[in-house]
Design a protein around this motif. Structure first.
Motif, PDB file in Angstrom:
ATOM      1  N   ALA A  74      26.165   6.212 -18.879  1.00 19.65           N
ATOM      2  CA  ALA A  74      26.508   7.624 -18.744  1.00 19.65           C
ATOM      3  C   ALA A  74      27.907   7.913 -19.254  1.00 19.65           C
ATOM      4  O   ALA A  74      28.827   7.104 -19.108  1.00 19.65           O
ATOM      5  N   SER A  75      28.041   9.086 -19.860  1.00 23.98           N
ATOM      6  CA  SER A  75      29.348   9.610 -20.257  1.00 23.98           C
ATOM      7  C   SER A  75      29.550  10.954 -19.588  1.00 23.98           C
ATOM      8  O   SER A  75      28.669  11.822 -19.663  1.00 23.98           O
ATOM      9  N   MET A  76      30.684  11.136 -18.952  1.00 19.92           N
ATOM     10  CA  MET A  76      31.046  12.420 -18.384  1.00 19.92           C
ATOM     11  C   MET A  76      32.199  13.037 -19.171  1.00 19.92           C
ATOM     12  O   MET A  76      32.897  13.922 -18.679  1.00 19.92           O
ATOM     13  N   THR A  77      32.374  12.561 -20.395  1.00 17.08           N
ATOM     14  CA  THR A  77      33.414  13.089 -21.276  1.00 17.08           C
ATOM     15  C   THR A  77      32.856  13.428 -22.655  1.00 17.08           C
ATOM     16  O   THR A  77      33.598  13.529 -23.628  1.00 17.08           O
ATOM     17  N   THR A  78      31.555  13.620 -22.743  1.00 15.89           N
ATOM     18  CA  THR A  78      30.919  13.921 -24.025  1.00 15.89           C
ATOM     19  C   THR A  78      31.265  15.339 -24.474  1.00 15.89           C
ATOM     20  O   THR A  78      31.206  16.280 -23.668  1.00 15.89           O
ATOM     21  N   GLU A 283      33.792   5.103 -24.983  1.00 14.51           N
ATOM     22  CA  GLU A 283      34.087   5.488 -26.352  1.00 14.51           C
ATOM     23  C   GLU A 283      33.854   6.989 -26.531  1.00 14.51           C
ATOM     24  O   GLU A 283      33.077   7.603 -25.792  1.00 14.51           O
ATOM     25  N   PRO A 284      34.539   7.625 -27.488  1.00  9.50           N
ATOM     26  CA  PRO A 284      34.302   9.051 -27.742  1.00  9.50           C
ATOM     27  C   PRO A 284      32.832   9.301 -28.062  1.00  9.50           C
ATOM     28  O   PRO A 284      32.229   8.569 -28.846  1.00  9.50           O
ATOM     29  N   ASN A 285      32.281  10.318 -27.436  1.00  7.98           N
ATOM     30  CA  ASN A 285      30.861  10.617 -27.627  1.00  7.98           C
ATOM     31  C   ASN A 285      30.680  12.115 -27.854  1.00  7.98           C
ATOM     32  O   ASN A 285      31.431  12.932 -27.331  1.00  7.98           O
ATOM     33  N   ASN A 286      29.688  12.442 -28.651  1.00  8.69           N
ATOM     34  CA  ASN A 286      29.385  13.838 -28.947  1.00  8.69           C
ATOM     35  C   ASN A 286      27.888  14.053 -28.827  1.00  8.69           C
ATOM     36  O   ASN A 286      27.104  13.126 -29.053  1.00  8.69           O
ATOM     37  N   THR A 287      27.490  15.260 -28.492  1.00  7.19           N
ATOM     38  CA  THR A 287      26.064  15.528 -28.319  1.00  7.19           C
ATOM     39  C   THR A 287      25.260  15.347 -29.600  1.00  7.19           C
ATOM     40  O   THR A 287      24.045  15.150 -29.538  1.00  7.19           O
ATOM     41  N   VAL A 288      25.899  15.387 -30.775  1.00 10.00           N
ATOM     42  CA  VAL A 288      25.152  15.140 -32.015  1.00 10.00           C
ATOM     43  C   VAL A 288      24.629  13.706 -32.066  1.00 10.00           C
ATOM     44  O   VAL A 288      23.710  13.407 -32.847  1.00 10.00           O
ATOM     45  N   ASN A 289      25.180  12.836 -31.219  1.00 14.70           N
ATOM     46  CA  ASN A 289      24.720  11.448 -31.189  1.00 14.70           C
ATOM     47  C   ASN A 289      23.360  11.295 -30.514  1.00 14.70           C
ATOM     48  O   ASN A 289      22.751  10.219 -30.578  1.00 14.70           O
ATOM     49  N   THR A 290      22.886  12.349 -29.866  1.00 14.64           N
ATOM     50  CA  THR A 290      21.614  12.279 -29.146  1.00 14.64           C
ATOM     51  C   THR A 290      20.456  11.954 -30.074  1.00 14.64           C
ATOM     52  O   THR A 290      19.690  11.016 -29.836  1.00 14.64           O
ATOM     53  N   ALA A 291      20.298  12.736 -31.138  1.00 16.27           N
ATOM     54  CA  ALA A 291      19.183  12.516 -32.066  1.00 16.27           C
ATOM     55  C   ALA A 291      19.299  11.158 -32.738  1.00 16.27           C
ATOM     56  O   ALA A 291      18.288  10.471 -32.964  1.00 16.27           O
ATOM     57  N   TRP A 306      22.584  13.725 -41.714  1.00 21.78           N
ATOM     58  CA  TRP A 306      23.009  13.728 -40.322  1.00 21.78           C
ATOM     59  C   TRP A 306      24.393  13.085 -40.200  1.00 21.78           C
ATOM     60  O   TRP A 306      24.758  12.208 -40.988  1.00 21.78           O
ATOM     61  N   THR A 307      25.143  13.508 -39.200  1.00 20.13           N
ATOM     62  CA  THR A 307      26.481  12.957 -38.964  1.00 20.13           C
ATOM     63  C   THR A 307      26.597  12.225 -37.635  1.00 20.13           C
ATOM     64  O   THR A 307      27.622  11.612 -37.355  1.00 20.13           O
ATOM     65  N   GLY A 308      25.573  12.298 -36.793  1.00 19.24           N
ATOM     66  CA  GLY A 308      25.605  11.627 -35.505  1.00 19.24           C
ATOM     67  C   GLY A 308      25.575  10.120 -35.641  1.00 19.24           C
ATOM     68  O   GLY A 308      25.171   9.580 -36.678  1.00 19.24           O
ATOM     69  N   GLU A 309      26.021   9.434 -34.592  1.00 19.65           N
ATOM     70  CA  GLU A 309      26.035   7.979 -34.551  1.00 19.65           C
ATOM     71  C   GLU A 309      25.572   7.486 -33.187  1.00 19.65           C
ATOM     72  O   GLU A 309      25.664   8.200 -32.194  1.00 19.65           O
ATOM     73  N   VAL A 310      25.086   6.283 -33.157  1.00 16.82           N
ATOM     74  CA  VAL A 310      24.646   5.688 -31.906  1.00 16.82           C
ATOM     75  C   VAL A 310      25.853   5.094 -31.177  1.00 16.82           C
ATOM     76  O   VAL A 310      26.622   4.340 -31.784  1.00 16.82           O
ATOM     77  N   PRO A 311      26.050   5.411 -29.895  1.00 18.04           N
ATOM     78  CA  PRO A 311      27.110   4.753 -29.141  1.00 18.04           C
ATOM     79  C   PRO A 311      26.638   3.348 -28.736  1.00 18.04           C
ATOM     80  O   PRO A 311      26.091   3.136 -27.647  1.00 18.04           O
ATOM     81  N   TYR A 312      26.866   2.389 -29.615  1.00 13.57           N
ATOM     82  CA  TYR A 312      26.260   1.063 -29.447  1.00 13.57           C
ATOM     83  C   TYR A 312      26.708   0.311 -28.206  1.00 13.57           C
ATOM     84  O   TYR A 312      26.068  -0.663 -27.803  1.00 13.57           O
ATOM     85  N   THR A 313      27.767   0.745 -27.568  1.00  5.20           N
ATOM     86  CA  THR A 313      28.203   0.043 -26.355  1.00  5.20           C
ATOM     87  C   THR A 313      27.203   0.177 -25.219  1.00  5.20           C
ATOM     88  O   THR A 313      27.279  -0.569 -24.251  1.00  5.20           O
ATOM     89  N   ILE A 314      26.263   1.110 -25.324  1.00  4.83           N
ATOM     90  CA  ILE A 314      25.259   1.282 -24.270  1.00  4.83           C
ATOM     91  C   ILE A 314      24.185   0.204 -24.303  1.00  4.83           C
ATOM     92  O   ILE A 314      23.438   0.038 -23.336  1.00  4.83           O
ATOM     93  N   ILE A 315      24.108  -0.539 -25.421  1.00  3.41           N
ATOM     94  CA  ILE A 315      23.045  -1.522 -25.586  1.00  3.41           C
ATOM     95  C   ILE A 315      23.443  -2.845 -24.943  1.00  3.41           C
ATOM     96  O   ILE A 315      24.568  -3.319 -25.112  1.00  3.41           O
ATOM     97  N   LYS A 316      22.509  -3.450 -24.240  1.00  2.00           N
ATOM     98  CA  LYS A 316      22.770  -4.742 -23.593  1.00  2.00           C
ATOM     99  C   LYS A 316      23.057  -5.819 -24.637  1.00  2.00           C
ATOM    100  O   LYS A 316      22.439  -5.816 -25.713  1.00  2.00           O
TER     101      LYS A 316
END
Length: 316
Positions: A74-78, A283-291, A306-316
């Protein structure tokens, strides 16, 4: 491989190291993990409440959303995108790009009424959405769009959406019933379900953000999430699916659209197989990363526009 803009400089700098160590550049650039999800998902469910402030969610009694946080990342700073209004933001959430790319910059946008054209469109004039990319990239997948704010579906080419349900007058309980029915009936094939409710935003406009009525509306929505989750668990569908809870913007007093933190920072939560549990996304996160994240879960490469990116730190 589509090279992440975020990692371009870092990847370039360590290219020499990769040659020396005989390791793939991609692996080094991601902290030793190649950017390929270990097991493709079968079902992704996105649940979204319109107009959720982070402090509003924290104040509300939401045991079911809290469980997603506990069992996921979870991110509460997206950050959302500007302007902090509904249609530009949900378009960004479902197209992996901001208004400067997809062209939807206001709630009044229509396919035949816009100021800034999208940088890329399909044959029907629509910027490529997650629905189109999934239909093109995942054999047999079924997609669903369930919502109760009429304009919300306007920016997407509906021929890539297999199942729809629109509810008038802020009704939203039928949407949760429909989500369960859709996922259950298609249990043996891949599905992507987008479930939106706008009651929280409407209550905030009427009574003010952070009002008792607003907090109660979040809690009422959480109750429906719990009912849906219980039904999915009984059908043996819950544990193997990926679930996201997101929002489009916050608000101040009885409005939004500005650039204050209360309007521009929203919760972003994901749970499912292969996702870290109890993990705080720093890490900095933006809602465009959702898709982008949704495509990653299905093992589909995202469009170059597209300009979004996957926040890879969420992956085990």
């Amino acid at each position: 491989m589509r090279l992440s803009k975020r990692n371009f400089i870092k990847t370039s700098l360590i290219a020499g190291i990769a040659l020396t160590l005989a390791l793939p550049v991609e692996v080094l650039a991601t902290g030793g993990k190649a950017r390929k999800f270990k097991k493709k998902t079968k079902h992704v469910l996105v649940i979204t409440f319109d107009g959720i402030r982070v402090d509003g969610l924290a104040q509300a009694n939401t045991p079911n959303i809290d469980a997603l946080i506990k069992n996921g990342a979870a991110s509460m700073t997206t950050r959302d995108v500007m302007p902090s209004n509904t249609l530009p933001n949900y378009t960004s959430i479902l197209t992996g790009a901001g208004p400067e790319v997809h062209g939807v910059n206001s709630n009044s946008w229509k396919l035949d009424n816009f100021k800034l054209p999208a940088v890329e469109t399909d044959a029907d004039g629509y910027f490529p959405s997650v629905f189109k990319v999934l239909k093109d990239g995942v054999p047999g997948i079924k997609t669903a769009f369930l919502w109760n704010w009429k304009q919300l579906i306007y920016p997407y080419n509906q021929k890539y959406i297999d199942h729809q349900l629109y509810c008038e007058n802020d009704a939203y309980i039928p949407l949760y019933d429909e989500a369960f029915k859709f996922i259950s009936e298609n249990r043996d094939i891949p599905t992507f379900t987008f479930l939106y409710t706008g009651h929280t935003d409407d209550i905030a406009h009427l009574h003010s953000w952070m009002s008792p009525e607003y907090i109660k509306s979040i809690e009422e929505g959480d109750e429906q999430i719990g009912i849906l989750f219980d039904r999915l668990k009984k059908e043996g569908l819950y544990d193997d699916m990926h679930i996201m809870f997101i929002s489009d913007h916050g608000g101040i007093n009885k409005t939004h659209g500005g650039i204050s933190p209360e309007e521009m920072i929203v919760p972003w939560i994901i749970q499912g197989p292969g996702i870290k549990k109890g993990f705080t996304i720093e890490e900095p996160n933006n809602t465009v990363n959702t898709a982008s994240t949704i495509l990653y879960l299905f093992g589909v490469e995202q469009p170059l526009c597209w300009t979004g990116e996957v926040p890879y730190t969420i992956i085990k």
